[in-house]
Design a protein around this motif. Structure first.
Motif, PDB file in Angstrom:
ATOM      1  N   LYS A   1      12.734  33.091 -74.514  1.00 57.60           N
ATOM      2  CA  LYS A   1      12.820  33.831 -75.620  1.00 57.60           C
ATOM      3  C   LYS A   1      13.890  33.370 -76.677  1.00 57.60           C
ATOM      4  CE  LYS A   1      12.042  38.257 -72.808  1.00 57.60           C
ATOM      5  NZ  LYS A   1      12.723  38.744 -71.805  1.00 57.60           N
ATOM      6  N   GLY A   2      13.596  32.006 -76.954  1.00 49.88           N
ATOM      7  CA  GLY A   2      14.269  31.314 -78.107  1.00 49.88           C
ATOM      8  C   GLY A   2      15.345  30.770 -77.739  1.00 49.88           C
ATOM      9  N   LYS A   3      16.021  31.020 -76.482  1.00 49.66           N
ATOM     10  CA  LYS A   3      17.121  30.164 -76.119  1.00 49.66           C
ATOM     11  C   LYS A   3      16.903  29.249 -74.632  1.00 49.66           C
ATOM     12  CE  LYS A   3      20.025  34.414 -76.971  1.00 49.66           C
ATOM     13  NZ  LYS A   3      20.407  35.447 -76.580  1.00 49.66           N
ATOM     14  N   ILE A   4      18.017  28.536 -74.692  1.00 51.02           N
ATOM     15  CA  ILE A   4      17.837  27.392 -73.619  1.00 51.02           C
ATOM     16  C   ILE A   4      18.372  28.037 -72.444  1.00 51.02           C
ATOM     17  CG2 ILE A   4      18.674  25.183 -72.976  1.00 51.02           C
ATOM     18  CD1 ILE A   4      17.948  24.051 -75.519  1.00 51.02           C
ATOM     19  N   VAL A   5      17.806  28.053 -71.322  1.00 46.60           N
ATOM     20  CA  VAL A   5      18.184  28.526 -70.098  1.00 46.60           C
ATOM     21  C   VAL A   5      18.990  27.507 -69.350  1.00 46.60           C
ATOM     22  CG1 VAL A   5      17.557  29.576 -68.058  1.00 46.60           C
ATOM     23  CG2 VAL A   5      16.395  30.211 -70.167  1.00 46.60           C
ATOM     24  N   GLN A   6      18.303  26.189 -69.296  1.00 50.40           N
ATOM     25  CA  GLN A   6      18.887  25.215 -68.524  1.00 50.40           C
ATOM     26  C   GLN A   6      18.386  23.818 -69.020  1.00 50.40           C
ATOM     27  OE1 GLN A   6      18.094  25.316 -64.274  1.00 50.40           O
ATOM     28  NE2 GLN A   6      19.553  23.856 -63.719  1.00 50.40           N
ATOM     29  N   VAL A   7      19.412  22.820 -69.084  1.00 50.11           N
ATOM     30  CA  VAL A   7      19.129  21.547 -69.621  1.00 50.11           C
ATOM     31  C   VAL A   7      19.506  20.680 -68.392  1.00 50.11           C
ATOM     32  CG1 VAL A   7      19.626  19.616 -71.137  1.00 50.11           C
ATOM     33  CG2 VAL A   7      19.735  22.036 -71.976  1.00 50.11           C
ATOM     34  N   GLY A   8      18.502  19.553 -68.061  1.00 52.86           N
ATOM     35  CA  GLY A   8      18.997  18.906 -66.691  1.00 52.86           C
ATOM     36  C   GLY A   8      18.006  17.909 -66.391  1.00 52.86           C
ATOM     37  N   THR A   9      18.110  16.892 -65.558  1.00 56.23           N
ATOM     38  CA  THR A   9      17.246  15.822 -65.178  1.00 56.23           C
ATOM     39  C   THR A   9      16.178  16.708 -64.208  1.00 56.23           C
ATOM     40  OG1 THR A   9      18.501  15.460 -63.252  1.00 56.23           O
ATOM     41  CG2 THR A   9      19.076  14.041 -65.112  1.00 56.23           C
ATOM     42  N   PRO A  10      15.069  16.229 -63.963  1.00 65.06           N
ATOM     43  CA  PRO A  10      14.329  17.038 -63.217  1.00 65.06           C
ATOM     44  C   PRO A  10      14.725  17.232 -61.720  1.00 65.06           C
ATOM     45  CG  PRO A  10      12.994  15.054 -64.093  1.00 65.06           C
ATOM     46  CD  PRO A  10      14.322  15.042 -64.636  1.00 65.06           C
ATOM     47  N   TYR A  11      15.581  16.253 -61.271  1.00 65.51           N
ATOM     48  CA  TYR A  11      15.936  16.459 -60.114  1.00 65.51           C
ATOM     49  C   TYR A  11      17.350  17.469 -60.028  1.00 65.51           C
ATOM     50  CZ  TYR A  11      18.052  14.842 -55.543  1.00 65.51           C
ATOM     51  OH  TYR A  11      18.269  14.745 -54.313  1.00 65.51           O
ATOM     52  N   GLU A  12      18.077  17.731 -60.969  1.00 65.67           N
ATOM     53  CA  GLU A  12      19.046  18.531 -61.277  1.00 65.67           C
ATOM     54  C   GLU A  12      18.381  20.095 -61.390  1.00 65.67           C
ATOM     55  OE1 GLU A  12      22.358  15.907 -63.689  1.00 65.67           O
ATOM     56  OE2 GLU A  12      20.881  17.392 -64.730  1.00 65.67           O
ATOM     57  N   ILE A  13      17.359  19.974 -62.036  1.00 70.65           N
ATOM     58  CA  ILE A  13      16.608  21.324 -62.164  1.00 70.65           C
ATOM     59  C   ILE A  13      16.057  21.929 -60.883  1.00 70.65           C
ATOM     60  CG2 ILE A  13      14.663  22.691 -63.425  1.00 70.65           C
ATOM     61  CD1 ILE A  13      15.643  21.339 -65.763  1.00 70.65           C
ATOM     62  N   ILE A  14      15.254  20.807 -60.107  1.00 76.18           N
ATOM     63  CA  ILE A  14      14.803  21.279 -59.060  1.00 76.18           C
ATOM     64  C   ILE A  14      15.835  21.845 -57.758  1.00 76.18           C
ATOM     65  CG2 ILE A  14      13.503  20.530 -56.871  1.00 76.18           C
ATOM     66  CD1 ILE A  14      11.916  18.737 -59.109  1.00 76.18           C
ATOM     67  N   ASN A  15      16.908  21.134 -57.814  1.00 75.05           N
ATOM     68  CA  ASN A  15      17.826  21.461 -56.846  1.00 75.05           C
ATOM     69  C   ASN A  15      18.831  22.283 -57.160  1.00 75.05           C
ATOM     70  OD1 ASN A  15      16.920  19.611 -54.423  1.00 75.05           O
ATOM     71  ND2 ASN A  15      17.188  17.920 -56.201  1.00 75.05           N
ATOM     72  N   HIS A  16      19.170  22.523 -58.308  1.00 74.93           N
ATOM     73  CA  HIS A  16      19.999  23.603 -58.641  1.00 74.93           C
ATOM     74  C   HIS A  16      19.284  24.364 -59.882  1.00 74.93           C
ATOM     75  CE1 HIS A  16      22.781  21.342 -56.386  1.00 74.93           C
ATOM     76  NE2 HIS A  16      22.511  20.293 -57.141  1.00 74.93           N
ATOM     77  N   PRO A  17      18.205  25.255 -59.610  1.00 70.26           N
ATOM     78  CA  PRO A  17      17.749  26.073 -60.764  1.00 70.26           C
ATOM     79  C   PRO A  17      18.924  26.788 -61.060  1.00 70.26           C
ATOM     80  CG  PRO A  17      16.897  26.427 -58.402  1.00 70.26           C
ATOM     81  CD  PRO A  17      17.745  25.238 -58.545  1.00 70.26           C
ATOM     82  N   LYS A  18      19.296  27.200 -62.333  1.00 64.02           N
ATOM     83  CA  LYS A  18      20.397  28.120 -62.838  1.00 64.02           C
ATOM     84  C   LYS A  18      20.051  29.573 -62.262  1.00 64.02           C
ATOM     85  CE  LYS A  18      23.381  28.233 -66.923  1.00 64.02           C
ATOM     86  NZ  LYS A  18      23.457  27.900 -68.079  1.00 64.02           N
ATOM     87  N   ASN A  19      18.849  29.986 -62.670  1.00 62.40           N
ATOM     88  CA  ASN A  19      18.655  31.499 -62.093  1.00 62.40           C
ATOM     89  C   ASN A  19      17.343  31.652 -62.026  1.00 62.40           C
ATOM     90  OD1 ASN A  19      17.052  31.353 -64.520  1.00 62.40           O
ATOM     91  ND2 ASN A  19      18.733  32.188 -66.044  1.00 62.40           N
ATOM     92  N   ASP A  20      17.086  33.063 -61.787  1.00 64.94           N
ATOM     93  CA  ASP A  20      15.558  33.404 -61.143  1.00 64.94           C
ATOM     94  C   ASP A  20      14.466  32.995 -62.217  1.00 64.94           C
ATOM     95  OD1 ASP A  20      16.290  34.519 -58.745  1.00 64.94           O
ATOM     96  OD2 ASP A  20      16.653  36.514 -59.436  1.00 64.94           O
ATOM     97  N   PHE A  21      14.785  33.162 -63.494  1.00 69.05           N
ATOM     98  CA  PHE A  21      13.666  32.605 -64.388  1.00 69.05           C
ATOM     99  C   PHE A  21      13.341  31.230 -64.107  1.00 69.05           C
ATOM    100  CE2 PHE A  21      12.592  30.347 -68.323  1.00 69.05           C
ATOM    101  CZ  PHE A  21      11.509  31.171 -68.602  1.00 69.05           C
ATOM    102  N   VAL A  22      14.434  30.166 -63.959  1.00 69.91           N
ATOM    103  CA  VAL A  22      14.083  28.826 -63.513  1.00 69.91           C
ATOM    104  C   VAL A  22      13.244  28.522 -62.374  1.00 69.91           C
ATOM    105  CG1 VAL A  22      15.126  26.509 -63.416  1.00 69.91           C
ATOM    106  CG2 VAL A  22      16.039  28.171 -65.001  1.00 69.91           C
ATOM    107  N   ARG A  23      13.704  29.537 -61.281  1.00 65.15           N
ATOM    108  CA  ARG A  23      12.959  29.381 -60.019  1.00 65.15           C
ATOM    109  C   ARG A  23      11.690  29.720 -60.088  1.00 65.15           C
ATOM    110  NH1 ARG A  23      17.416  32.210 -57.804  1.00 65.15           N
ATOM    111  NH2 ARG A  23      19.069  30.688 -58.232  1.00 65.15           N
ATOM    112  N   GLN A  24      11.222  31.043 -60.848  1.00 63.99           N
ATOM    113  CA  GLN A  24      10.039  31.333 -60.751  1.00 63.99           C
ATOM    114  C   GLN A  24       9.072  30.353 -61.685  1.00 63.99           C
ATOM    115  OE1 GLN A  24      10.217  35.209 -62.728  1.00 63.99           O
ATOM    116  NE2 GLN A  24      11.142  35.923 -60.828  1.00 63.99           N
ATOM    117  N   PHE A  25       9.756  29.850 -62.631  1.00 63.04           N
ATOM    118  CA  PHE A  25       9.034  28.553 -63.407  1.00 63.04           C
ATOM    119  C   PHE A  25       8.650  27.579 -62.677  1.00 63.04           C
ATOM    120  CE2 PHE A  25       7.652  26.302 -67.159  1.00 63.04           C
ATOM    121  CZ  PHE A  25       7.120  27.517 -68.043  1.00 63.04           C
TER     122      PHE A  25
END
Ligand code: ADP
Ligand code: MG
Length: 327
Positions: A212-236
């Motif tokens: 929705k027009g905002k950045i939820v999380q920025v990181g390397t693939p490794y960071e995102i996979i291992n530390h998803p910031k919230n449920d939205f990232v997890r679901q994605f």
């Protein structure tokens, strides 16, 4: 290289497409913007080359606000690839690739050499391809020419908006490999938009996930996979089925015979990254975002398996299919 400072875009309709965006894209980085349809990816990309004016905030390219550039110069320094192929169908491959060099008034010889170099960089026979008409090429070949055209005038920045989403899976995979190769060879800053998590993970050095027009999380693939910031990232991540990669080891790819070539230890000078069978598939994905090939040690035979994105993608794709069946 590209810096967003508190950038927002409100369209005339009142739609807030992008809100308070802050981003720092580094020199030579392969940066991926990902998120569901309508989250503001295209708007973000088009603000960089001023196809869309911002409402508030600043975008800097090489420390200078984009509004202070001559617009033509700004765009000449940014290759642009779209999902729908924007080539001239009745012109040849060569004529299409050299459009920007022509505008920049390169010499005939320089343009010719450049076209040869570009075609050969993706293993296309220059003699054969340069004179072919666009309308006589397959969709995948056309899009490959579109990519080459973006690189043609040697811009510092390449913007790509879902360039491969209209292609069949095989062409898509080939084009992904080509782009990874070209990025590595010419060290361009690439901003790549996709809604496909696997594409993002296999190509991106860093990924920005938007909602929705905002950045939820920025990181390397490794960071995102291992530390998803919230449920939205997890679901994605789950929608791309990537979460499975963190529980799986490279041994699984070995067992399922995804590796073909065995290299002897003599060729160690090209082995920038060597992993072992116990490492996770995730680590492999991350390693392949930095190198076109990664080596896995085979302790029994004292040799190495060579693996590229192609094998990992095939593995991930097969995995999704089998999981899909199970549901
Ligand atoms: P994405 O590329 O992530 O699918 P877009 O950047 O194209 O998203 O669009 C973000 C939002 O802005 C969407 O809700 C879209 O409908 C809206 N939008 C895009 N272009 C315009 C426009 N020219 N006028 C009004 N609204 C727009
Ligand atoms: Mg879009």
């Amino acid at each position: 290289m590209i810096k967003f400072c508190d950038v927002s875009k409100v369209y005339d309709t009142g739609k807030h497409a992008v809100t308070g965006l802050n981003l720092n894209i580094k020199d030579g980085e392969f940066f991926v913007l990902i998120g569901p349809s309508g989250c503001g990816k295209t708007t973000t990309l088009k603000m960089i080359n001023r196809l869309i004016p911002l409402t508030t905030g600043y975008i800097y390219v090489k420390d200078k606000p984009i509004t202070e550039y001559n617009i033509q110069q700004l765009r000449w320094n940014m290759g642009y690839v779209l999902q729908q192929i924007a080539l001239f169908p009745n012109m040849t491959v060569e004529e299409n690739i050299r459009t920007v060099p022509e505008m920049k008034k390169w010499s005939k010889d320089k343009m010719k050499d450049r076209v040869t170099e570009l075609l050969e960089s993706v293993d296309l026979d220059a003699k054969n391809y340069r004179h072919r008409k666009i309308s006589e090429l397959s969709g995948g070949e056309q899009q490959r020419v579109g990519v080459l055209r973006a690189f043609a005038a040697d811009p510092d920045i390449i913007l790509m908006d879902e360039p491969f989403s209209a292609l069949d899976p095989i062409s898509r995979q080939n084009l992904q490999e080509d782009v990874a190769k070209m990025h590595k060879k010419w060290n361009k800053t690439i901003v790549f938009v996709t809604h496909d998590m696997q594409e993002a993970m296999s190509l991106g050095e860093r990924i920005a996930l938007m909602e929705k027009g905002k950045i939820v999380q920025v990181g390397t693939p490794y960071e995102i996979i291992n530390h998803p910031k919230n449920d939205f990232v997890r679901q994605f991540l789950e929608s791309g089925n990537i979460e499975t990669a963190e529980d799986q080891t490279i041994q699984q790819l070995i067992d399922e015979k995804y590796f073909s070539s065995i290299e002897s230890p003599e060729s160690t000078e090209q082995m920038n990254i060597v992993l072992s069978p116990e490492d996770s598939v995730n680590e492999l994905i991350v390693a392949l975002s930095k190198e076109t090939s990664v080596f896995i040690e085979n302790r029994q035979t004292q040799s190495f398996w060579k693996i590229t994105n192609k094998e990992v993608m095939a593995y991930l794709a097969a995995n999704i299919e089998s999981r899909g069946d199970a549901r």
